[in-house]
Scaffold this motif. Sequence first.
Motif, mmCIF file in Angstrom:
data_model
loop_
_atom_site.group_PDB
_atom_site.id
_atom_site.type_symbol
_atom_site.label_atom_id
_atom_site.label_comp_id
_atom_site.label_asym_id
_atom_site.label_seq_id
_atom_site.Cartn_x
_atom_site.Cartn_y
_atom_site.Cartn_z
ATOM 1 N N ARG A 84 44.400 40.669 50.316
ATOM 2 C CA ARG A 84 43.385 41.575 50.951
ATOM 3 C C ARG A 84 42.183 40.546 51.054
ATOM 4 O O ARG A 84 41.870 39.886 50.497
ATOM 5 N N GLU A 93 53.336 41.159 39.028
ATOM 6 C CA GLU A 93 52.021 41.365 38.983
ATOM 7 C C GLU A 93 51.809 42.799 38.662
ATOM 8 O O GLU A 93 50.738 43.171 37.888
ATOM 9 N N LYS A 105 48.532 45.471 35.695
ATOM 10 C CA LYS A 105 47.276 46.234 36.303
ATOM 11 C C LYS A 105 46.974 47.307 35.238
ATOM 12 O O LYS A 105 46.850 46.861 34.285
ATOM 13 N N ARG A 159 42.700 34.357 34.290
ATOM 14 C CA ARG A 159 42.903 34.145 35.587
ATOM 15 C C ARG A 159 41.662 33.618 36.372
ATOM 16 O O ARG A 159 41.553 33.222 37.547
ATOM 17 N N ARG A 188 35.886 41.455 37.393
ATOM 18 C CA ARG A 188 36.300 40.040 37.911
ATOM 19 C C ARG A 188 35.605 39.601 38.903
ATOM 20 O O ARG A 188 35.159 38.483 39.123
ATOM 21 N N ALA A 214 49.288 35.520 43.481
ATOM 22 C CA ALA A 214 48.482 36.179 44.670
ATOM 23 C C ALA A 214 47.617 37.283 44.387
ATOM 24 O O ALA A 214 48.166 38.566 43.856
ATOM 25 N N SER A 215 46.194 36.938 44.218
ATOM 26 C CA SER A 215 45.291 37.861 43.677
ATOM 27 C C SER A 215 44.054 37.843 44.388
ATOM 28 O O SER A 215 43.411 36.596 44.427
ATOM 29 N N ALA A 216 43.666 38.822 45.154
ATOM 30 C CA ALA A 216 42.377 38.972 45.760
ATOM 31 C C ALA A 216 41.223 39.125 44.826
ATOM 32 O O ALA A 216 40.137 38.704 45.244
ATOM 33 N N GLN A 217 41.435 39.508 43.767
ATOM 34 C CA GLN A 217 40.233 39.573 42.551
ATOM 35 C C GLN A 217 40.064 38.090 42.400
ATOM 36 O O GLN A 217 38.903 37.768 42.235
ATOM 37 N N ILE A 268 50.281 46.157 46.778
ATOM 38 C CA ILE A 268 50.515 45.910 45.661
ATOM 39 C C ILE A 268 50.223 47.215 44.774
ATOM 40 O O ILE A 268 50.923 47.465 43.802
ATOM 41 N N ASP A 269 49.268 47.842 45.375
ATOM 42 C CA ASP A 269 48.692 49.160 44.410
ATOM 43 C C ASP A 269 49.875 50.485 44.862
ATOM 44 O O ASP A 269 49.541 51.489 44.183
ATOM 45 N N LYS A 307 38.080 51.724 47.701
ATOM 46 C CA LYS A 307 37.485 51.103 46.421
ATOM 47 C C LYS A 307 37.271 49.648 46.640
ATOM 48 O O LYS A 307 36.268 49.354 46.104
ATOM 49 N N SER A 308 38.040 48.860 46.992
ATOM 50 C CA SER A 308 37.933 47.598 47.031
ATOM 51 C C SER A 308 36.579 47.250 48.051
ATOM 52 O O SER A 308 35.700 46.563 47.643
ATOM 53 N N ARG A 333 46.831 55.503 39.171
ATOM 54 C CA ARG A 333 47.871 55.411 40.169
ATOM 55 C C ARG A 333 49.076 56.139 39.605
ATOM 56 O O ARG A 333 49.957 56.646 40.132
ATOM 57 N N THR A 371 38.852 45.103 39.210
ATOM 58 C CA THR A 371 38.285 44.501 40.270
ATOM 59 C C THR A 371 36.602 44.514 40.010
ATOM 60 O O THR A 371 36.079 42.999 40.386
ATOM 61 N N ARG A 408 32.686 45.651 46.572
ATOM 62 C CA ARG A 408 32.060 44.314 47.484
ATOM 63 C C ARG A 408 30.876 44.699 48.384
ATOM 64 O O ARG A 408 29.923 43.838 48.291
#
Length: 450
Positions: free
Chosen positions: A201, A350, A354, A133, A105, A173-176, A326-327, A28-29, A403, A102, A33
């Motif tokens: 990530r 965190e 979600k 954020r 953002r 700590a957020s990749a988004q 995290i997921d 998905k990520s 999830r 995701t 992208r």
Amino acid sequence: MSGHGDPIPMTACRAGPLTGTADVPGDKSISHRSLILGALAVGETRISGLLEGQDVLDTAAAMRAFGAEVTDHRGGNWSVHGVGVGGFAEPETVIDCGNSGTGVRLIMGAMATTPITATFTGDASLRGRPMGRITDPLALFGARAHGREGGRLPMTIVGARAPVPVRYTLPVASAQVKSAVLLAGLNAIGQTVVIEAEPTRDHTERMLRGFGAELEITDGDEGRVITLTGQPELRPQDIVVPRDPSSAAFAVCAALIVEGSDVLVPGIGLNPTRAGLFTTLQEMGADLVFENRREQGGEPVADLRARFSPDIQGIEVAPERAPSMIDEYPILSVVAAFANGRTVMRGICELRVKESDRIDAMARGLEANGVHIEEDEDTLIVHGMGAGGVPGGGRAATHLDHRIAMSFLCCGLAAQKPVSIDDAGPITTSFPIFEPLMAGLGAQLERRNA
Ligand code: S3P
């Protein structure tokens, strides 16, 4: 899309072993992208293995609204004719990102340094999630945000006319957040610097390099320092999306807890910033074997074989591993319920922001199925009942969270009595073939309340 249909109640029952091959969908990520960077490149990016879940379809629709030509060639093959960095057109209507944090953002970041205005919304889950954020660092570039109380959607972003590059240390700590800042930095002249204390990530960094952006990454006392040089000309790419380790996690974990199971999950992404669950499961004594390790489209992949593991032990999960799994805490807490002894998961606050408050959703659902839980703001402790030891017989509320829905269905495959969920609808956001795939392995899932 924001509208969910009628709830789809579903029940999972203990059945025979799970066996066979689980071809889980694309990551998905990486899918989000691919579409966004494809839209920011000049020329045609071709993508195979794209996840055709609702979250990603919503991002595809958004990229069209910003002027990119996005074509579905069927079978996971897509192409994107991009408009170039700074080339986004102003959308004529509201951008609806459905359930996807995701999606919204990253897209906000991608448009925030172009002088256009866009309004974003999403479903009830997404409208409840914090956007401050993202809008805090985007304001440093010169973008303005007007949203609801508490920085919630719907929200309008007015892109910066003369964006300035920023230096930003991630407060969470957020990749988004990291990705939103990097995508915004693309259209700011000069160097945008993002510093993260804990590595999250890194698909955005890998893909930006693949598209030809100049990106320098160093490890210092402050953490990982990522320096992006603005206004590159992004070159279109051919992208092969690896299969999603976060989706694979459900088939893998179900195999570990259902007696006699033996499941192969081929070609899953094993980027170290995503693979924390598998390390944790191995520490717990899970029978996992990685075969045929290789590289695909700039990401490490392997085939993963998971077998029933009757002697899984509860552990203290290293808190510093949280960003890389995290997921996966919802499904890990299901495995923990079938382990011997307690599993302690700390440093996971965190999870409360979600798609749902995942600590609360897992705690209530596991309790309803006879599992003893302890929790505080950033901790979840599951008291394991051993292989086959979870009573089940309860109903879990999924709170529009895919999830949570899949985790409790996996729980029901191994519990003594069936486990029900109130709504399996959200599963389509990330794993649209979950039901047939699991049924193909031998799972008993029924569209009914127990
Ligand atoms: C994602 C980052 C993570 C993760 C989400 C996907 C991404 O969110 O939970 O499912 O693709 O960048 P945070 O950045 O909020 O941790």
